[in-house]
Motif scaffolding. Structure first.
Motif, short mmCIF file in Angstrom:
data_model
loop_
_atom_site.label_atom_id
_atom_site.label_comp_id
_atom_site.label_asym_id
_atom_site.label_seq_id
_atom_site.Cartn_x
_atom_site.Cartn_y
_atom_site.Cartn_z
N GLY A 170 39.17 -20.51 16.82
CA GLY A 170 38.84 -19.97 15.51
C GLY A 170 37.92 -18.78 15.57
N GLY A 171 37.81 -18.15 16.75
CA GLY A 171 36.94 -17.01 16.91
C GLY A 171 37.68 -15.70 16.90
N ASN A 172 37.01 -14.68 17.41
CA ASN A 172 37.54 -13.32 17.36
C ASN A 172 38.84 -13.18 18.16
N HIS A 192 42.46 -24.93 14.58
CA HIS A 192 41.01 -24.81 14.80
C HIS A 192 40.33 -26.10 14.37
N GLY A 194 37.30 -26.47 13.38
CA GLY A 194 36.39 -26.28 12.26
C GLY A 194 37.11 -26.18 10.92
N LYS A 198 35.57 -18.75 12.27
CA LYS A 198 34.16 -18.50 12.57
C LYS A 198 33.66 -17.24 11.86
N GLN A 199 32.40 -17.28 11.47
CA GLN A 199 31.78 -16.13 10.80
C GLN A 199 31.56 -14.96 11.75
N SER A 200 31.59 -15.21 13.05
CA SER A 200 31.32 -14.18 14.05
C SER A 200 32.50 -13.23 14.29
N LYS A 206 38.27 -10.24 10.11
CA LYS A 206 38.21 -11.51 9.39
C LYS A 206 38.97 -11.48 8.06
N ASP A 304 28.07 -14.86 23.61
CA ASP A 304 28.11 -13.86 22.54
C ASP A 304 26.83 -13.04 22.48
#
Length: 339
Positions: A170-172, A192, A194, A198-200, A206, A304
């Motif tokens: 769920g990341g970049n 994912h 979550g 992800k907010q990142s 996004k 990160d």
């Protein structure tokens, strides 16, 4: 004293390792870069058409301008730039050699590597570890993860035209991979654990991927975990129970983990929870005098936190400290010693 191969052996020939080598040459110190793969091997493994988030000026090392018209370089431009820096400084390279051990003996370091079927032993005054973590992707540890259609690194969308592809993460990396596959004709589903992405994730990526999910152009299974990569597809458990997602290919993109075995075997103290090694931030020297930690290894599991742009200074810190140490040992005001 043993016959020295180099003043400083750098383990890792990525951008950070090249920056250390360049700083050493500038200071009159003799370096040798050793890497289990090719020059900038991790960078070469990036997606074929990847563009860096960082601007070209923040990727510069060794006082060599990154002279391209684009503000943000792509993978090919970055590989060519770092190769050019290595050529400019005529860095000594021992590529496709795996480091087996690092041992301090009587003030010097014995570094043993494997080249093909042969072992090679070299002595140096100091060693800098700059191996990064991209060679060690995290895994799920579920049945079927070793199937040939399950991958831990993404390179190119073209082989997956008109195929069902599952992206785990769920990341970049997961978001960018899903978008690239979708725009090149694949049918993509993100899985994912979550409740949301992800907010990142990069601020311009996004909303793009979220909009594609909202319009059902990209499928998504949140709060879901992979149970198995089975013969009929990816078996997941989610809010609705067990489900099988048809897949010709799956990409497990859940990040990377530093490999600390070499550090620990060399005597470096590593926190077992965070995998952060003991080192001095001002000098990069570990708890073993003369053995330095550079680049992303300094952050342990927090992958990160350190990137090329904030680790390129590690080379100058290491070289400045090594010069001081060499000067003190040899009573040489220049800090240089004939080998």
């Amino acid at each position: 004293m043993k016959q020295l191969t180099a003043d400083l052996i750098v383990v890792g020939a990525g951008p950070t390792g090249i920056a250390i080598g360049a700083a050493a040459i500038q200071a009159g110190i003799k370096p040798l870069l050793v890497d289990r793969g090719a020059l900038t091997a991790n960078l070469i493994d990036f997606p074929t058409y990847m563009t860096f988030f960082t601007t070209r000026d923040l990727l510069e090392i060794g006082d060599i301008p990154f002279a391209i018209p684009e503000d943000k370089p792509d993978r090919r431009q970055a590989a060519a730039y770092y190769r050019a820096v290595a050529q400019h400084y005529e860095l000594a390279l021992a590529l496709h050699e795996e480091v087996l051990s690092i041992e301090k003996r009587e003030g010097s370091f014995l570094v043993v590597t494997r080249r093909g079927k042969s072992e090679v032993s070299r002595w140096s005054r100091a060693v800098a570890l700059a191996t990064g973590y991209f060679h060690n992707p995290r895994t799920l540890g579920v049945p079927g993860e070793d199937r040939p259609w399950v991958h831990s690194k993404y390179r190119d969308a073209y082989p997956h035209f008109s195929e069902n592809v599952v992206i785990v993460g769920g990341g970049n990396s997961a978001a960018e991979t899903a978008l690239d596959l979708h725009r090149n004709g694949a049918r993509v589903t993100i899985v994912h654990r979550g409740p949301e992405l992800k907010q990142s994730i990069k601020y311009w990526v996004k909303p793009d991927v979220e909009n594609r999910i909202e319009e059902s152009a990209i499928g998504a299974r949140f709060t879901s975990r992979v149970k198995e990569f089975g013969p009929d597809g990816v078996v997941i458990n989610g809010p609705g129970g067990e489900e099988v997602l048809a897949a010709a290919a799956a990409y497990v993109l859940i990040g990377y983990e530093p490999d600390v075995k070499l550090q620990a075997a060399a005597g470096i103290e590593v926190d077992p929870l965070t995998l952060v090694p003991q080192f001095n931030p001002e000098t990069c020297e570990s708890n073993i005098p003369g053995l330095y930690i550079a680049g992303t290894l300094q952050a342990g599991r927090r992958t990160d936190r350190i990137f090329i742009e904030n680790s390129r200074v590690h080379g100058r810190r290491i070289v400045r400290h090594l010069l001081s140490a060499m000067s003190a040992v040899n009573n040489d005001p220049r800090g240089l010693v004939a080998t």
